[in-house]
Write a protein that holds these residues in place. Sequence first.
Motif, PDB file in Angstrom:
ATOM      1  N   GLY A   1     -10.244   1.660   5.262  1.00 53.30           N
ATOM      2  CA  GLY A   1     -10.589   0.303   4.831  1.00 53.30           C
ATOM      3  C   GLY A   1     -11.952   0.342   4.172  1.00 53.30           C
ATOM      4  O   GLY A   1     -12.969   0.520   4.846  1.00 53.30           O
ATOM      5  N   SER A   2     -11.994   0.215   2.849  1.00 54.94           N
ATOM      6  CA  SER A   2     -13.241   0.423   2.101  1.00 54.94           C
ATOM      7  C   SER A   2     -13.771  -0.849   1.458  1.00 54.94           C
ATOM      8  O   SER A   2     -14.743  -0.795   0.719  1.00 54.94           O
TER       9      SER A   2
ATOM     10  N   LEU B   1      -7.003   3.427  -4.739  1.00 60.66           N
ATOM     11  CA  LEU B   1      -7.041   2.209  -3.935  1.00 60.66           C
ATOM     12  C   LEU B   1      -5.641   1.698  -3.619  1.00 60.66           C
ATOM     13  O   LEU B   1      -4.733   1.785  -4.446  1.00 60.66           O
ATOM     14  N   PHE B   2      -5.503   1.152  -2.420  1.00 59.50           N
ATOM     15  CA  PHE B   2      -4.278   0.494  -1.981  1.00 59.50           C
ATOM     16  C   PHE B   2      -4.656  -0.950  -1.677  1.00 59.50           C
ATOM     17  O   PHE B   2      -5.329  -1.223  -0.687  1.00 59.50           O
ATOM     18  N   PRO B   3      -4.255  -1.898  -2.527  1.00 62.55           N
ATOM     19  CA  PRO B   3      -4.653  -3.295  -2.304  1.00 62.55           C
ATOM     20  C   PRO B   3      -3.792  -3.978  -1.238  1.00 62.55           C
ATOM     21  O   PRO B   3      -2.633  -3.631  -1.054  1.00 62.55           O
ATOM     22  N   VAL B   4      -4.371  -4.924  -0.542  1.00 63.68           N
ATOM     23  CA  VAL B   4      -3.602  -5.831   0.305  1.00 63.68           C
ATOM     24  C   VAL B   4      -3.141  -6.930  -0.639  1.00 63.68           C
ATOM     25  O   VAL B   4      -3.951  -7.728  -1.112  1.00 63.68           O
TER      26      VAL B   4
ATOM     27  N   SER C   1     -10.179  -7.002  13.389  1.00 61.92           N
ATOM     28  CA  SER C   1      -9.639  -7.385  12.090  1.00 61.92           C
ATOM     29  C   SER C   1      -8.155  -7.638  12.239  1.00 61.92           C
ATOM     30  O   SER C   1      -7.481  -6.997  13.029  1.00 61.92           O
ATOM     31  N   ASN C   2      -7.631  -8.578  11.460  1.00 64.63           N
ATOM     32  CA  ASN C   2      -6.191  -8.812  11.422  1.00 64.63           C
ATOM     33  C   ASN C   2      -5.517  -7.959  10.368  1.00 64.63           C
ATOM     34  O   ASN C   2      -4.311  -7.980  10.223  1.00 64.63           O
TER      35      ASN C   2
ATOM     36  N   GLU D   1     -11.866  -6.880   2.969  1.00 65.31           N
ATOM     37  CA  GLU D   1     -10.618  -6.454   3.621  1.00 65.31           C
ATOM     38  C   GLU D   1      -9.403  -6.666   2.722  1.00 65.31           C
ATOM     39  O   GLU D   1      -8.325  -7.018   3.185  1.00 65.31           O
ATOM     40  N   ASN D   2      -9.577  -6.429   1.417  1.00 66.07           N
ATOM     41  CA  ASN D   2      -8.455  -6.602   0.511  1.00 66.07           C
ATOM     42  C   ASN D   2      -8.002  -5.298  -0.146  1.00 66.07           C
ATOM     43  O   ASN D   2      -7.164  -5.315  -1.032  1.00 66.07           O
TER      44      ASN D   2
END
Length: 147
Positions: free
Chosen positions: A65-66, A96-99, A29-30, A70-71
């Motif tokens: 990472g849930s 949650l921690f969003p990208v 994953s990046n 992958e966001n």
Amino acid sequence: MHLRFYNHERILGSGPSATVVYAVQRRDSNSGAGFGNVIVYDNLLRSGVETDSPIVGRNQGMGVGSSLAENSGLTNFQLVFTAGKYNGSSLALQGLFPVAPLGTVFERAITGGTGKFRLARGYLLTTEVRSTNTTLTGQLDAYITFR
């Protein structure tokens, strides 16, 4: 009660003192939020956005990472205060921690605390305010009530 402080994070791979570590990476994953990735961190909490601002504590926890997209990732962490008025106390948080782009505001729950924060409840608003090749700085606004 409203408190503001700044999370100063070293980005993975930015040197031997980087504070974010992949414990598990289930697939390529990046994104640090890649599905199944486990990230453990120990970041500095400072009173200001500048890197020479006084240290008031540490942000210690983990993220998973849930999201298959992958966001986002699920975080569980402690804000441990090591100086000032709240020295020896901590706040427990999760959510949650969003990208997301710099400047995005997101919310996580304050689920408890110790010391001066015993029986704390509330929420934490986080805004990533500065990013370099080696660091990420987030403004943390904690809104706390006591039960």
